[in-house]
Write a protein that holds these residues in place. Sequence first.
Motif, PDB file in Angstrom:
ATOM      1  N   ALA A  46       9.454 -14.917  18.826  1.00  0.00           N
ATOM      2  CA  ALA A  46      10.297 -15.179  19.996  1.00  0.00           C
ATOM      3  C   ALA A  46       9.773 -14.419  21.206  1.00  0.00           C
ATOM      4  O   ALA A  46       9.706 -14.961  22.318  1.00  0.00           O
ATOM      5  N   ASP A  47       9.359 -13.169  20.989  1.00  0.00           N
ATOM      6  CA  ASP A  47       8.791 -12.386  22.091  1.00  0.00           C
ATOM      7  C   ASP A  47       7.525 -13.030  22.628  1.00  0.00           C
ATOM      8  O   ASP A  47       7.306 -13.086  23.850  1.00  0.00           O
ATOM      9  N   LEU A  48       6.681 -13.512  21.712  1.00  0.00           N
ATOM     10  CA  LEU A  48       5.441 -14.169  22.132  1.00  0.00           C
ATOM     11  C   LEU A  48       5.735 -15.439  22.911  1.00  0.00           C
ATOM     12  O   LEU A  48       5.095 -15.720  23.938  1.00  0.00           O
ATOM     13  N   TYR A  49       6.688 -16.204  22.452  1.00  0.00           N
ATOM     14  CA  TYR A  49       7.029 -17.460  23.127  1.00  0.00           C
ATOM     15  C   TYR A  49       7.450 -17.209  24.571  1.00  0.00           C
ATOM     16  O   TYR A  49       7.042 -17.925  25.498  1.00  0.00           O
ATOM     17  N   HIS A  50       8.254 -16.179  24.784  1.00  0.00           N
ATOM     18  CA  HIS A  50       8.790 -15.905  26.118  1.00  0.00           C
ATOM     19  C   HIS A  50       7.843 -15.063  26.982  1.00  0.00           C
ATOM     20  O   HIS A  50       8.037 -14.982  28.198  1.00  0.00           O
ATOM     21  N   SER A  51       6.837 -14.452  26.369  1.00  0.00           N
ATOM     22  CA  SER A  51       5.954 -13.553  27.103  1.00  0.00           C
ATOM     23  C   SER A  51       5.000 -14.312  28.023  1.00  0.00           C
ATOM     24  O   SER A  51       4.472 -15.365  27.664  1.00  0.00           O
ATOM     25  N   PRO A  52       4.740 -13.775  29.198  1.00  0.00           N
ATOM     26  CA  PRO A  52       3.617 -14.294  29.983  1.00  0.00           C
ATOM     27  C   PRO A  52       2.313 -13.884  29.306  1.00  0.00           C
ATOM     28  O   PRO A  52       2.322 -13.104  28.346  1.00  0.00           O
ATOM     29  N   VAL A  53       1.207 -14.414  29.774  1.00  0.00           N
ATOM     30  CA  VAL A  53      -0.103 -13.977  29.266  1.00  0.00           C
ATOM     31  C   VAL A  53      -0.360 -12.616  29.880  1.00  0.00           C
ATOM     32  O   VAL A  53      -0.684 -12.495  31.066  1.00  0.00           O
ATOM     33  N   ASP A  54      -0.174 -11.586  29.066  1.00  0.00           N
ATOM     34  CA  ASP A  54      -0.154 -10.222  29.576  1.00  0.00           C
ATOM     35  C   ASP A  54      -0.700  -9.279  28.514  1.00  0.00           C
ATOM     36  O   ASP A  54      -0.427  -9.457  27.320  1.00  0.00           O
ATOM     37  N   GLU A  55      -1.463  -8.285  28.954  1.00  0.00           N
ATOM     38  CA  GLU A  55      -2.081  -7.354  27.999  1.00  0.00           C
ATOM     39  C   GLU A  55      -1.054  -6.529  27.227  1.00  0.00           C
ATOM     40  O   GLU A  55      -1.381  -5.969  26.182  1.00  0.00           O
ATOM     41  N   ALA A  56       0.176  -6.475  27.714  1.00  0.00           N
ATOM     42  CA  ALA A  56       1.226  -5.785  26.967  1.00  0.00           C
ATOM     43  C   ALA A  56       1.566  -6.524  25.677  1.00  0.00           C
ATOM     44  O   ALA A  56       2.130  -5.933  24.751  1.00  0.00           O
ATOM     45  N   MET A  57       1.233  -7.803  25.606  1.00  0.00           N
ATOM     46  CA  MET A  57       1.421  -8.629  24.412  1.00  0.00           C
ATOM     47  C   MET A  57       0.061  -9.212  24.059  1.00  0.00           C
ATOM     48  O   MET A  57      -0.323 -10.276  24.530  1.00  0.00           O
ATOM     49  N   PRO A  58      -0.744  -8.503  23.236  1.00  0.00           N
ATOM     50  CA  PRO A  58      -2.114  -8.951  22.975  1.00  0.00           C
ATOM     51  C   PRO A  58      -2.217 -10.404  22.528  1.00  0.00           C
ATOM     52  O   PRO A  58      -3.116 -11.132  22.973  1.00  0.00           O
ATOM     53  N   ALA A  59      -1.299 -10.846  21.659  1.00  0.00           N
ATOM     54  CA  ALA A  59      -1.383 -12.217  21.142  1.00  0.00           C
ATOM     55  C   ALA A  59      -1.165 -13.264  22.225  1.00  0.00           C
ATOM     56  O   ALA A  59      -1.507 -14.438  22.024  1.00  0.00           O
ATOM     57  N   SER A  60      -0.627 -12.855  23.378  1.00  0.00           N
ATOM     58  CA  SER A  60      -0.375 -13.837  24.438  1.00  0.00           C
ATOM     59  C   SER A  60      -1.654 -14.451  24.976  1.00  0.00           C
ATOM     60  O   SER A  60      -1.625 -15.525  25.581  1.00  0.00           O
TER      61      SER A  60
END
Length: 252
Positions: A206-220
Amino acid sequence: MFFSLPHPQAIADYVTTRLIQLIQKKPNAVLGLATGSTMEPIYEQFCRQVAKQDVNVSELTTFNLDEYIGLGADHPQSYHYYMRQYLFNRLAFAQHRTFLPDGLCGDLQEQCERYSRLILEAGGIDLQLLGIGSNGHIGFNEPGTPFASRTHVVALSEQTRIDNGRFFDSMDEVPTQAITLGLQDIFEAKEIVLVATGTNKAQIMADLYHSPVDEAMPASIVKAHPHAMIIVDEAAAALLPAGACKPLLQLA
């Protein structure tokens, strides 16, 4: 981008079919491989179908995502050991074309540079398999890792060590560092398939789905790839918005 199948075995069947189709089309394909419990049913089904269909894997080249620093290839928790157990010892892979980082290497920097270079010299990765950690890491690229990173040494986060601690007798035995393929290396793969299964992956998906493409979320970074699939089972999709995933069974 987000696709769903009912359960891990259905995902294993689908990914195996994708892999075998690639090998039949390109017998000398370069595969990027992952480890962990998410991959076990995939490798089990792949081994079964390769044997059943008499698929030749001897011309494949493989690069694994990562390895713990401080664990030798024969340590039961090393990824060398995992790959032999679940894949390499079960099929006729050419040993000299199966690459993993060396956790006991004396010159880590030289090894990191060489690992990324070997991938480029092999023509790049045709299909990269990925799992995802509970903090969004892929490989061992922890939150904040630059998207431009190549193979590098990483200090494992406390959350990652806790997540992996179940495989060790005590937390004291869990390595604190690893060698991991960089996010740029991963992104340069021609195709990416990220798999998440189980209720313990529902929140991060869910976090990945809502995340922008951002280094704080590597999988993004996967969300920016032109030929990537994120495949979840029903349990991992539990917190995703309605309609977020397209059932793979409806694909042509």
